[in-house]
Design a protein around this motif. Structure first.
Motif, mmCIF file in Angstrom:
data_model
loop_
_atom_site.group_PDB
_atom_site.id
_atom_site.type_symbol
_atom_site.label_atom_id
_atom_site.label_comp_id
_atom_site.label_asym_id
_atom_site.label_seq_id
_atom_site.Cartn_x
_atom_site.Cartn_y
_atom_site.Cartn_z
ATOM 1 N N TRP A 99 101.693 -14.817 55.647
ATOM 2 C CA TRP A 99 101.342 -16.230 55.449
ATOM 3 C C TRP A 99 100.348 -16.696 56.497
ATOM 4 N N ARG A 100 99.422 -17.573 56.101
ATOM 5 C CA ARG A 100 98.515 -18.216 57.052
ATOM 6 C C ARG A 100 98.235 -19.653 56.593
ATOM 7 N N PRO A 101 98.014 -20.556 57.570
ATOM 8 C CA PRO A 101 97.613 -21.921 57.196
ATOM 9 C C PRO A 101 96.155 -21.957 56.747
ATOM 10 N N TYR A 102 95.868 -22.726 55.718
ATOM 11 C CA TYR A 102 94.503 -22.896 55.215
ATOM 12 C C TYR A 102 94.238 -24.340 54.841
ATOM 13 N N SER A 103 93.197 -24.919 55.410
ATOM 14 C CA SER A 103 92.796 -26.284 55.053
ATOM 15 C C SER A 103 92.394 -26.330 53.586
ATOM 16 N N PHE A 139 89.804 -23.279 48.720
ATOM 17 C CA PHE A 139 89.918 -22.912 50.129
ATOM 18 C C PHE A 139 88.635 -22.186 50.544
ATOM 19 N N TYR A 140 88.370 -22.219 51.842
ATOM 20 C CA TYR A 140 87.152 -21.627 52.407
ATOM 21 C C TYR A 140 87.582 -20.694 53.530
ATOM 22 N N SER A 141 87.256 -19.423 53.414
ATOM 23 C CA SER A 141 87.836 -18.440 54.344
ATOM 24 C C SER A 141 86.822 -17.574 55.071
ATOM 25 N N ILE A 142 87.180 -17.299 56.304
ATOM 26 C CA ILE A 142 86.520 -16.271 57.107
ATOM 27 C C ILE A 142 87.144 -14.928 56.718
ATOM 28 N N VAL A 143 86.430 -13.830 56.994
ATOM 29 C CA VAL A 143 87.055 -12.508 56.942
ATOM 30 C C VAL A 143 87.057 -11.975 58.376
ATOM 31 N N ASP A 172 89.945 -6.483 60.919
ATOM 32 C CA ASP A 172 91.327 -6.116 61.269
ATOM 33 C C ASP A 172 92.333 -7.255 61.094
ATOM 34 N N GLY A 173 91.927 -8.378 60.536
ATOM 35 C CA GLY A 173 92.859 -9.498 60.347
ATOM 36 C C GLY A 173 93.925 -9.139 59.303
ATOM 37 N N GLU A 174 95.168 -9.361 59.638
ATOM 38 C CA GLU A 174 96.258 -8.968 58.738
ATOM 39 C C GLU A 174 96.142 -9.678 57.385
ATOM 40 N N PHE A 175 95.800 -10.958 57.437
ATOM 41 C CA PHE A 175 95.734 -11.740 56.203
ATOM 42 C C PHE A 175 94.396 -11.554 55.479
ATOM 43 N N THR A 176 93.303 -11.761 56.222
ATOM 44 C CA THR A 176 92.015 -11.815 55.525
ATOM 45 C C THR A 176 91.523 -10.441 55.060
ATOM 46 N N GLN A 177 91.997 -9.369 55.686
ATOM 47 C CA GLN A 177 91.618 -8.047 55.185
ATOM 48 C C GLN A 177 92.237 -7.802 53.807
ATOM 49 N N GLY A 235 82.185 -23.560 61.824
ATOM 50 C CA GLY A 235 82.534 -22.546 60.826
ATOM 51 C C GLY A 235 83.361 -23.087 59.678
ATOM 52 N N THR A 236 84.487 -22.415 59.403
ATOM 53 C CA THR A 236 85.338 -22.819 58.284
ATOM 54 C C THR A 236 86.074 -24.138 58.562
ATOM 55 N N GLY A 237 85.962 -24.642 59.784
ATOM 56 C CA GLY A 237 86.538 -25.959 60.130
ATOM 57 C C GLY A 237 85.906 -27.094 59.355
ATOM 58 N N ASN A 250 93.158 -27.129 65.719
ATOM 59 C CA ASN A 250 92.718 -25.802 66.171
ATOM 60 C C ASN A 250 93.024 -24.777 65.094
ATOM 61 N N TYR A 251 92.089 -23.865 64.829
ATOM 62 C CA TYR A 251 92.312 -22.857 63.791
ATOM 63 C C TYR A 251 92.970 -21.583 64.321
ATOM 64 N N TRP A 252 92.963 -21.392 65.627
ATOM 65 C CA TRP A 252 93.703 -20.247 66.174
ATOM 66 C C TRP A 252 94.035 -20.480 67.613
HETATM 67 C C1 FAD Z 1 96.010 -25.561 60.660
HETATM 68 C C2 FAD Z 1 95.121 -24.362 60.392
HETATM 69 C C3 FAD Z 1 94.237 -24.378 59.320
HETATM 70 C C4 FAD Z 1 93.420 -23.273 59.071
HETATM 71 N N1 FAD Z 1 92.519 -23.332 58.054
HETATM 72 C C5 FAD Z 1 91.666 -22.288 57.854
HETATM 73 C C6 FAD Z 1 90.666 -22.349 56.824
HETATM 74 O O1 FAD Z 1 90.545 -23.353 56.101
HETATM 75 N N2 FAD Z 1 89.855 -21.282 56.681
HETATM 76 C C7 FAD Z 1 89.971 -20.161 57.475
HETATM 77 O O2 FAD Z 1 89.193 -19.212 57.281
HETATM 78 N N3 FAD Z 1 90.908 -20.083 58.422
HETATM 79 C C8 FAD Z 1 91.761 -21.106 58.621
HETATM 80 N N4 FAD Z 1 92.715 -21.017 59.594
HETATM 81 C C9 FAD Z 1 92.889 -19.716 60.264
HETATM 82 C C10 FAD Z 1 93.753 -18.832 59.345
HETATM 83 O O3 FAD Z 1 95.072 -19.347 59.300
HETATM 84 C C11 FAD Z 1 93.819 -17.374 59.804
HETATM 85 O O4 FAD Z 1 93.872 -17.279 61.177
HETATM 86 C C12 FAD Z 1 92.619 -16.604 59.315
HETATM 87 O O5 FAD Z 1 92.663 -16.544 57.930
HETATM 88 C C13 FAD Z 1 92.593 -15.177 59.828
HETATM 89 O O6 FAD Z 1 93.807 -14.541 59.468
HETATM 90 P P1 FAD Z 1 93.997 -12.990 59.813
HETATM 91 O O7 FAD Z 1 95.422 -12.634 59.656
HETATM 92 O O8 FAD Z 1 93.003 -12.187 59.054
HETATM 93 O O9 FAD Z 1 93.637 -12.932 61.355
HETATM 94 P P2 FAD Z 1 94.502 -13.590 62.523
HETATM 95 O O10 FAD Z 1 95.317 -12.531 63.157
HETATM 96 O O11 FAD Z 1 95.203 -14.821 62.025
HETATM 97 O O12 FAD Z 1 93.354 -14.060 63.501
HETATM 98 C C14 FAD Z 1 92.716 -13.110 64.352
HETATM 99 C C15 FAD Z 1 91.594 -13.788 65.117
HETATM 100 O O13 FAD Z 1 90.546 -14.113 64.219
HETATM 101 C C16 FAD Z 1 89.860 -15.263 64.683
HETATM 102 N N5 FAD Z 1 89.908 -16.294 63.607
HETATM 103 C C17 FAD Z 1 90.991 -16.686 62.879
HETATM 104 N N6 FAD Z 1 90.654 -17.637 61.982
HETATM 105 C C18 FAD Z 1 89.329 -17.835 62.136
HETATM 106 C C19 FAD Z 1 88.399 -18.685 61.496
HETATM 107 N N7 FAD Z 1 88.773 -19.520 60.488
HETATM 108 N N8 FAD Z 1 87.112 -18.651 61.888
HETATM 109 C C20 FAD Z 1 86.711 -17.811 62.891
HETATM 110 N N9 FAD Z 1 87.551 -16.973 63.536
HETATM 111 C C21 FAD Z 1 88.849 -16.979 63.160
HETATM 112 C C22 FAD Z 1 90.567 -15.701 65.966
HETATM 113 O O14 FAD Z 1 89.898 -15.139 67.064
HETATM 114 C C23 FAD Z 1 91.928 -15.098 65.806
HETATM 115 O O15 FAD Z 1 92.562 -14.902 67.031
HETATM 116 C C24 FAD Z 1 93.523 -22.118 59.876
HETATM 117 C C25 FAD Z 1 94.441 -22.095 60.940
HETATM 118 C C26 FAD Z 1 95.216 -23.199 61.212
HETATM 119 C C27 FAD Z 1 96.189 -23.155 62.374
#
Ligand code: FAD
Length: 258
Positions: A54-58, A70-74, A77-82, A120-122, A256-258
């Motif tokens: 699970w992850r929070p997404y605006s 929703f608008y996402s970064i990749v 190695d991110g657990e969610f976005t990969q 960015g995605t903010g 804050n997004y992270w």
């Molecule tokens: C309240 C809230 C709302 C969010 N809304 C969004 C959104 O609308 N779109 C979105 O893409 N993400 C958003 N995020 C971040 C999102 O929840 C995840 O962190 C992101 O999807 C990456 O997940 P992951 O498991 O791949 O990597 P994670 O393990 O979660 O993150 C690894 C690292 O990636 C970097 N990172 C994480 N998110 C971002 C980002 N958005 N932009 C740049 N670098 C990042 C940071 O350095 C972080 O430590 C939000 C976070 C919060 C707390």
């Protein structure tokens, strides 16, 4: 759609790839899912071992939209976005039934100028807030600042520019909206060049917009990179602006997004 206790399972209906590391997508929306513009949802994708990550997404969408965007970064190695980056139309996305977050305009009282400062995605929550008609009625100016490293990351320009000619909001928007594109690594098509914090310190942002930050008029929402959020909050606090708290409205709301 299937309902499973705390969450529902929705379907992907739309995917737009902006760059190799930025994309947007839409999912179906359960009729019971409510949110206030600016809030976020908790999204889940299933892992290979059948657990859900699970992850929070605006939410980008208007509160009245039938689907949720929703608008996402990749993240490498991110657990969610990969996993999320591989979604296809009709795939399942899990969504918590609860809506979350305090990046909402109801935290402010009065004020003339509503600032959205994003990296960015903010940008995402501010698009949703702009679909809220009361914002255009309430404020004299709405200043949307989007800061990215590269100009190709200045996404959603078409959507933002459509507000100026929107059939309901257009008349108000064209006099009120200031859209400021900022890049930090290349000059190209941006309006300003450099970090938001530096552009506040050297006053370039206020000069460009023609509006100063003041305690009386400014209501400032800040979202994205935590370093930018914290530094901006500190800089504006030095100018007398305060964080809005429950029962004690101020000038700033941050996420804050992270
Ligand atoms: C309240 C809230 C709302 C969010 N809304 C969004 C959104 O609308 N779109 C979105 O893409 N993400 C958003 N995020 C971040 C999102 O929840 C995840 O962190 C992101 O999807 C990456 O997940 P992951 O498991 O791949 O990597 P994670 O393990 O979660 O993150 C690894 C690292 O990636 C970097 N990172 C994480 N998110 C971002 C980002 N958005 N932009 C740049 N670098 C990042 C940071 O350095 C972080 O430590 C939000 C976070 C919060 C707390």
């Amino acid at each position: 759609m299937a309902k499973e206790g705390k969450y529902t399972i929705q379907k992907v209906t739309y995917i737009k790839q902006w760059t190799d590391h930025l994309f947007s997508f839409k999912i179906t929306r359960d009729e019971s899912f409510k949110f206030i513009p600016g809030q976020f949802a908790r999204l889940g994708v299933k892992k290979e071992d059948e657990t859900i990550v699970w992850r929070p997404y605006s939410i980008v969408s208007a509160d009245y939209d039938e689907e949720l965007e929703f608008y996402s970064i990749v993240v490498p190695d991110g657990e969610f976005t990969q996993r999320l980056k591989n979604i296809k139309i009709n795939d399942d996305i899990y969504i918590d039934k609860t809506n979350y977050g305090l990046l909402t305009t109801d935290r402010f009282e009065n004020g003339k100028d509503l600032w959205f400062l994003s990296t960015g995605t903010g940008l995402a929550p501010f698009i949703s807030i702009m679909y809220d008609f009361s914002v255009w009625e309430q404020y004299d100016k709405v200043i949307l600042v989007h800061c990215t490293r590269l100009s190709e990351e200045l996404t959603y320009q078409e959507t933002i520019n459509e507000f100026f000619t929107h059939e309901y909001y257009g008349e108000l928007v064209k006099d009120k909206l200031k859209y400021v594109k900022i890049t930090t690594r290349e000059k190209n098509e941006a309006d300003l060049y450099g970090r938001i914090t530096d552009l506040i310190v050297n006053k370039e942002l206020e000069d460009f917009v023609g509006i100063p930050f003041t305690v009386e008029n400014s209501r400032v929402m800040i979202c994205g990179n935590p370093q930018m959020v914290d530094d901006t909050r500190r800089l504006l606090a030095e100018r007398g602006l305060t964080i809005s708290r429950r029962g004690n409205p101020g000038n700033m709301a941050v996420e804050n997004y992270w």
